[in-house]
Design a protein around this motif. Structure first.
Motif, PDB file in Angstrom:
ATOM      1  N   ILE A 824       3.275   1.659   5.589  1.00 25.55           N
ATOM      2  CA  ILE A 824       4.561   0.973   5.707  1.00 25.55           C
ATOM      3  C   ILE A 824       4.648  -0.123   4.648  1.00 25.55           C
ATOM      4  CG2 ILE A 824       5.929  -0.577   7.168  1.00 25.55           C
ATOM      5  CD1 ILE A 824       5.078   1.050   9.563  1.00 25.55           C
ATOM      6  N   PRO A 825       5.683  -0.071   3.796  1.00 26.74           N
ATOM      7  CA  PRO A 825       5.870  -1.133   2.795  1.00 26.74           C
ATOM      8  C   PRO A 825       6.622  -2.327   3.408  1.00 26.74           C
ATOM      9  CG  PRO A 825       7.500   0.582   2.458  1.00 26.74           C
ATOM     10  CD  PRO A 825       6.664   1.009   3.634  1.00 26.74           C
ATOM     11  N   ARG A 826       6.220  -3.514   3.033  1.00 26.53           N
ATOM     12  CA  ARG A 826       6.916  -4.739   3.454  1.00 26.53           C
ATOM     13  C   ARG A 826       7.111  -5.628   2.233  1.00 26.53           C
ATOM     14  NH1 ARG A 826       5.778  -6.607   9.289  1.00 26.53           N
ATOM     15  NH2 ARG A 826       4.850  -4.793  10.305  1.00 26.53           N
ATOM     16  N   LYS A 827       8.058  -6.558   2.379  1.00 26.10           N
ATOM     17  CA  LYS A 827       8.216  -7.633   1.402  1.00 26.10           C
ATOM     18  C   LYS A 827       7.959  -8.951   2.123  1.00 26.10           C
ATOM     19  CE  LYS A 827      11.241  -5.648  -2.104  1.00 26.10           C
ATOM     20  NZ  LYS A 827      12.415  -5.874  -2.979  1.00 26.10           N
ATOM     21  N   TYR A 845       0.991  -1.652   3.933  1.00 26.15           N
ATOM     22  CA  TYR A 845       0.105  -1.660   5.101  1.00 26.15           C
ATOM     23  C   TYR A 845      -0.287  -0.218   5.391  1.00 26.15           C
ATOM     24  CZ  TYR A 845       1.065  -6.574   5.920  1.00 26.15           C
ATOM     25  OH  TYR A 845       1.148  -7.944   5.793  1.00 26.15           O
ATOM     26  N   VAL A 846      -1.560   0.073   5.153  1.00 22.20           N
ATOM     27  CA  VAL A 846      -2.098   1.424   5.307  1.00 22.20           C
ATOM     28  C   VAL A 846      -2.910   1.454   6.596  1.00 22.20           C
ATOM     29  CG1 VAL A 846      -3.508   3.226   4.255  1.00 22.20           C
ATOM     30  CG2 VAL A 846      -2.224   1.625   2.794  1.00 22.20           C
ATOM     31  N   ALA A 847      -2.405   2.177   7.610  1.00 22.77           N
ATOM     32  CA  ALA A 847      -3.091   2.262   8.903  1.00 22.77           C
ATOM     33  C   ALA A 847      -3.740   3.634   9.005  1.00 22.77           C
ATOM     34  CB  ALA A 847      -2.097   2.045  10.043  1.00 22.77           C
ATOM     35  N   ARG A 852      -9.092   9.350   9.029  1.00 28.06           N
ATOM     36  CA  ARG A 852      -9.135   8.444   7.882  1.00 28.06           C
ATOM     37  C   ARG A 852      -8.166   8.878   6.784  1.00 28.06           C
ATOM     38  NH1 ARG A 852     -12.647   4.722   8.191  1.00 28.06           N
ATOM     39  NH2 ARG A 852     -12.764   4.328   5.941  1.00 28.06           N
ATOM     40  N   THR A 853      -6.960   9.285   7.229  1.00 23.60           N
ATOM     41  CA  THR A 853      -5.878   9.585   6.296  1.00 23.60           C
ATOM     42  C   THR A 853      -4.632   8.801   6.719  1.00 23.60           C
ATOM     43  OG1 THR A 853      -5.028  11.481   7.539  1.00 23.60           O
ATOM     44  CG2 THR A 853      -6.771  11.912   5.927  1.00 23.60           C
ATOM     45  N   ALA A 854      -3.687   8.729   5.803  1.00 29.73           N
ATOM     46  CA  ALA A 854      -2.411   8.067   6.105  1.00 29.73           C
ATOM     47  C   ALA A 854      -1.397   8.495   5.059  1.00 29.73           C
ATOM     48  CB  ALA A 854      -2.563   6.546   6.098  1.00 29.73           C
ATOM     49  N   GLU A 855      -0.120   8.448   5.441  1.00 28.69           N
ATOM     50  CA  GLU A 855       0.927   8.726   4.470  1.00 28.69           C
ATOM     51  C   GLU A 855       2.190   7.953   4.842  1.00 28.69           C
ATOM     52  OE1 GLU A 855       2.934  12.815   6.237  1.00 28.69           O
ATOM     53  OE2 GLU A 855       1.579  12.953   4.520  1.00 28.69           O
ATOM     54  N   GLY A 856       3.011   7.747   3.824  1.00 28.66           N
ATOM     55  CA  GLY A 856       4.270   7.044   4.025  1.00 28.66           C
ATOM     56  C   GLY A 856       5.155   7.255   2.818  1.00 28.66           C
TER      57      GLY A 856
END
Length: 956
Positions: A824-827, A845-847, A852-856
């Motif tokens: 999830i991108p934040r400013k 924010y990489v959860a 042990r993978t993630a995508e957004g």
């Protein structure tokens, strides 16, 4: 005597409205007067239809009339009681949908068919005949062994897949179709029927000489049908030709015209949708009370957990079980009632367990019956099979959520009313003084010159462009209200234009319809007319709407339409829109007002700028034109709670841009309620504070420094997440998926999610459980997903899915969780408005999930023009095998950004020995990092790559 104290010549005329309004205001009790609104028993057609008994259908299918082309089945139905024939049309539509239309075969005059809601005539797919005998017909629907069975006596339609019945129509025999007719006790009827009778006898004599079977064939003759029907209906029931409610009379020139059809949903216990109602997300059974009502009304501080009608109506219902989701779209704009019954309603959990232990063979089933006052039966059956398929199917019919300007997703400050330009300037400065961001400040009806819309009060808002320019200088915007009731005043340009062009709705006698609303006597433009809508749109041009600028947007209120002295505070049903009565089009009125207003904003910019229009009344398809809100709520805890299922219900039927008045419109919230409402509103799609004229001021800094800090924090959380909100709206615009969604949409096989409506998802990756109980010291949130993990976005603590998690809370808590497996991108650099943050950097924010993978995704465009079709950045962010990468999803799109990635936070990480960044130009560099072993959080500092370019970050 000053001019302000001079007698008002209109005061006497306005007395009834003023007395009603003052009585409510001074009583100190803000509550709906249910006596102003009909129950089913007080609605003649609802009462008639509901009195019909299941299992006694008079309709049979005349199989010899069947015609089948490549794309359409037509078949006549006959009512054996009155011999009136209906025409059934059945279409297989692209995208796994079936359309069923039923109309009179030869109506006395055309019946209303809803225009403009469908974005196109839906494309069809081939139908083919599988079998036919004297009992019925079986047709192939093509996909996955789907077929439709049409049974002849009584008429029934079943849609099947394999051996499973997905949905049945008229299985309970509640199809009813009141045909148009002439009243028997009128002169015209007597003459017509006499002529018809004589002509009938002449035809019968001559035709029977030529054909002994003619008398049998004559059964289908329209004149004979009409005569038989009228003989059958000798008794004229109350409300068939004229109906009275309180002091209002409703004349019905063609008598009763109601339609009804029942649907059975085997295996289904949970149904949703048909907003707008202040009720739970899961719809309740209505056997012991009124049906749910769909009839756009101005309901003064509505009552909760009540099926009575509210401001908007979307006749779409979703049915869900662990195997499948289906949907029903009942395309009818007249007053509609929806009955729901279930064979498992009222059974306790123990009772259901007992059925299981004893081997009960009873399959759960929900039965739904739709009853509308006029029009035709035009129903779209959406067969899923998943919820996301339903969203796509419905979007293919009525369109997707309009892609809003980014600033409209930020915070809005409103009340009825900011007093004058100085007040606006003071409030604007207050936000800067207390370091609280906001993007829009709003003006209600008092900003106009005597409630004349498209004008400004010449004393309080004498130089509106100067005021608007002050906001432009701070990169902020304004919304001003433009309601659809027009003051009847010969010195008012808008009124004179509408009257001279003949654009007002007419009363039944042909004169301009007038009613009472905020300006006193008001006319109501006929927005069902395309030429009227085009003229209305032209009034938003800068040279027409004097004092307006490019940063002024619009709020359409009171567009049900609200008529203070009308029946149920709305328009008389026998008012005329050209050839149609208001009863036929009522629920479309607000839809058309918002359509015309949005078009006006687009036109004023030469088609460049995206509009922002808020509406109170809405219908199916309103998502194409802007945002809605839940109307005149109250500063009560239960109203805060109900905002969640109300917005979830709207999202399920295509309207994602929904919010509730933060703090409550009526009454005054205590500080705890106000804080909790800001915390909840900050995580709902439309985020606006609003308050009634008679409530104390409640700008965020008026409740002491501690509460100011809490509200500031909630608003700032909203601003940090704007990149994610914007991406979700982009996805909604492209796909029809709701932005704010119930948990069952993403976890369709988990029954624990089916009735949850105190928490929700934003997209699929953020779960929010607002605190909505007074004095709460903890909440219990359900975290779904047996094999998933969820991270608290504030503490980064990891929790396993498929559990009820108790969360201790303080007044500062907003329980929010990020799904493991998401990015999830934040400013994080929050400034005074979203536009000021345009070029600021991102934090990712990489959860990580257990694999042990993630995508957004990261979506960027200019934030306000229609160039998003060709000038944008859309990137896939993914983490796998210890490599985080950004890949271009739209290489053909041309857009660049000055924003960069300033930080990457990886949750659930392990400590690396080194971290290497590789940019698009092949340059490699080592990144600094920090690792919190206690929370398994890795923070990469200042990678500084451009947000719109390819890059990889490798952890070793």
């Amino acid at each position: 005597m000053s001019a302000r104290l001079a007698p008002n010549p209109n005061l006497k005329r306005m007395a009834p409205v003023l007395v009603l309004w003052l009585a409510v205001c001074l009583s100190g009790t803000w509550a709906v007067d249910r006596g102003n609104f009909k129950t089913c028993d007080q609605s003649a057609f609802c009462k008639r239809q509901r009195a019909l008994k299941p299992g006694e259908s008079p309709y049979r299918a005349l199989l010899e009339t069947m015609e089948l082309t490549n794309t359409r089945l037509t078949l006549q139905l006959i009512n054996d009681n009155n011999k009136v024939r209906l025409l059934l049309e059945l279409y297989r539509l692209q995208g796994n949908m079936t359309r069923v239309k039923i109309n009179e075969l030869k109506p006395l005059k055309p019946r209303y068919e809803v225009p403009d809601v469908l974005i196109r005539e839906p494309p069809t797919e081939p139908l083919s005949l599988l079998s036919q005998d004297e009992n019925g017909v079986v047709l192939s629907l093509g996909a996955e062994s789907q077929r439709v069975i049409v049974s002849a006596r009584p008429f029934r339609l079943d849609i099947m897949e394999g051996r499973d019945v997905l949905m049945s129509l008229n299985s309970r025999g509640l199809l009813a179709f009141e045909h148009l007719r002439m009243r028997k006790d009128t002169f015209s009827y007597k003459v017509t029927s006499t002529v018809a009778s004589v002509w009938d006898n002449i035809k019968r004599v001559f035709s029977s000489q030529a054909d002994p079977e003619a008398e049998k064939k004559e059964e289908g003759d329209p004149a004979s049908q009409a005569e038989a029907a009228n003989e059958e209906e000798e008794k004229v029931e109350d409300g068939m030709w004229e109906e009275t409610f309180k002091s209002h009379s409703d004349s019905k020139s063609n008598g009763p015209s109601a339609i009804s059809l029942d649907f059975s949903l085997p295996g289904v216990e949970h149904v949703y949708g048909i907003p707008e109602h202040a009720d739970t997300l899961r719809l309740k059974t209505t056997d012991n009370g009124d049906p749910y009502r769909l009839y756009n009304l101005d309901v003064f501080q509505y009552e909760l957990f009540n099926p009575m009608a509210l401001y908007g109506a979307v006749p779409v219902m979703l049915a869900h079980n662990a195997q499948r989701t289906t949907g029903i779209f009942w395309l009818n704009a007249a007053e509609t009632w929806v009955d729901i019954s279930s064979n498992t309603a009222g059974k306790t959990v123990f009772g259901k367990m007992l059925d299981y232990v004893q081997g009960s063979s009873e399959t759960p089933q929900t039965d739904v019956r739709w009853i509308s006052e006029s029009g035709i039966i035009d129903v779209f059956i959406m067969l899923g099979p998943t919820a996301k398929d339903i969203f796509s199917q419905y979007a293919s019919l009525t369109g997707t959520q309009a892609f809003p300007p980014l600033a409209s997703l930020a915070y809005h400050q409103c009340r009825w009313n900011y007093n004058d330009q100085e007040d606006v300037q003071t409030v604007d400065a207050g936000f800067d003084e207390h370091d609280i961001p906001y993007d829009f400040i709003w003006l209600d009806i008092e900003h106009t010159d005597g409630k004349r819309y498209f004008t400004w009060d010449p004393h309080k808002f004498a130089t509106p462009k100067e005021m608007l320019q002050g906001l432009v200088d701070k990169k902020r915007k304004m919304v001003a209200i433009v309601d659809p009731h027009i003051k009847v005043d010969s010195n008012y340009k808008i009124h004179n234009e509408i009257r001279s062009r003949g654009f007002y709705i007419k009363n039944k006698d042909g004169g301009d319809y007038e009613g009472w609303c905020w300006p006193g006597s008001a006319g109501y433009p006929d927005f069902t007319r395309a030429d009227m809508r085009a003229w209305w749109a032209s009034m938003f041009a800068y040279d027409q709407y004097e004092g307006s600028m490019e940063n002024l947007y619009t709020w359409n209120d009171m567009n049900e339409p609200s008529v203070f002295n009308g029946p149920e505070v709305t328009m008389h049903k026998d008012a005329k829109h050209g050839d149609w009565e208001h009863r036929d089009v009522h629920n479309l009125y607000g839809f058309y007002v918002q359509m015309a207003t949005a078009e006006g904003q687009i036109q004023r910019s030469g088609g460049v700028e995206r509009p922002f229009v808020l509406t109170r009344a809405f219908f199916a398809g309103s998502q194409r034109y802007g945002a809605v809100w839940t109307g005149d709520n109250a500063a009560e805890w239960d109203h805060l709670k109900i905002s969640i299922p109300m917005c979830l219900s709207l999202g399920l039927v295509g309207i994602s841009f929904c919010g509730a008045d933060v703090g409550g419109f009526f009454k005054s919230p205590n500080t705890e309620l106000l804080v909790r409402w800001y915390q909840t509103g900050a995580y709902q799609p439309f985020f606006r504070a609003h308050a009634h004229l008679d409530t104390p001021r409640r700008e965020p800094w008026l409740f002491g420094p501690e509460n100011t800090a809490l509200i500031r924090d909630a608003v700032r959380q909203r601003y940090t997440l704007l990149p994610y909100w914007y991406q979700q709206f982009y996805t909604a615009h492209r796909t029809g998926q709701p932005v704010m969604r119930p948990l069952w949409v993403e976890y369709p096989q988990d029954p624990a999610t089916f009735a949850l409506d105190d928490e929700f998802l934003i997209g699929r990756d953020l779960l929010v459980h607002p605190v909505t109980e007074e004095g709460a010291r903890g909440v219990t949130a359900y975290l779904p997903g047996k094999d998933e993990v969820w991270f608290d976005v504030h503490t980064f603590q990891k929790h396993n899915g498929a559990q009820n998690l108790y969360i201790p809370v303080t007044i500062s808590s907003i329980p929010v969780f990020q799904r493991g497996g998401s990015i999830i991108p934040r400013k994080l650099r929050v400034r005074r408005s979203s536009t000021c943050m345009e070029h600021d950097p991102y934090t990712l924010y990489v959860a990580l999930n257990p694999q042990r993978t993630a995508e957004g995704e990261l979506y960027i465009d200019d934030g306000h023009t229609f160039n998003y079709d060709k000038e944008f950045i859309h990137r896939r962010l993914s983490y796998a095998n210890n490599i985080l990468s950004s890949v271009n999803l739209a290489p053909e799109a041309q857009f660049s950004t000055r924003s960069w990635i300033e930080r990457i936070v990886i949750l659930g990480a392990s400590k690396p020995s080194k971290v290497t960044l590789k940019t698009a130009d092949g340059q490699e560099s080592q990144l600094e990092f920090e690792f919190d072993a206690s929370m398994s959080v890795l923070t990469l500092r200042k990678p500084s790559m451009n947000a719109g370019e390819d890059w990889t970050v490798a952890l070793q």
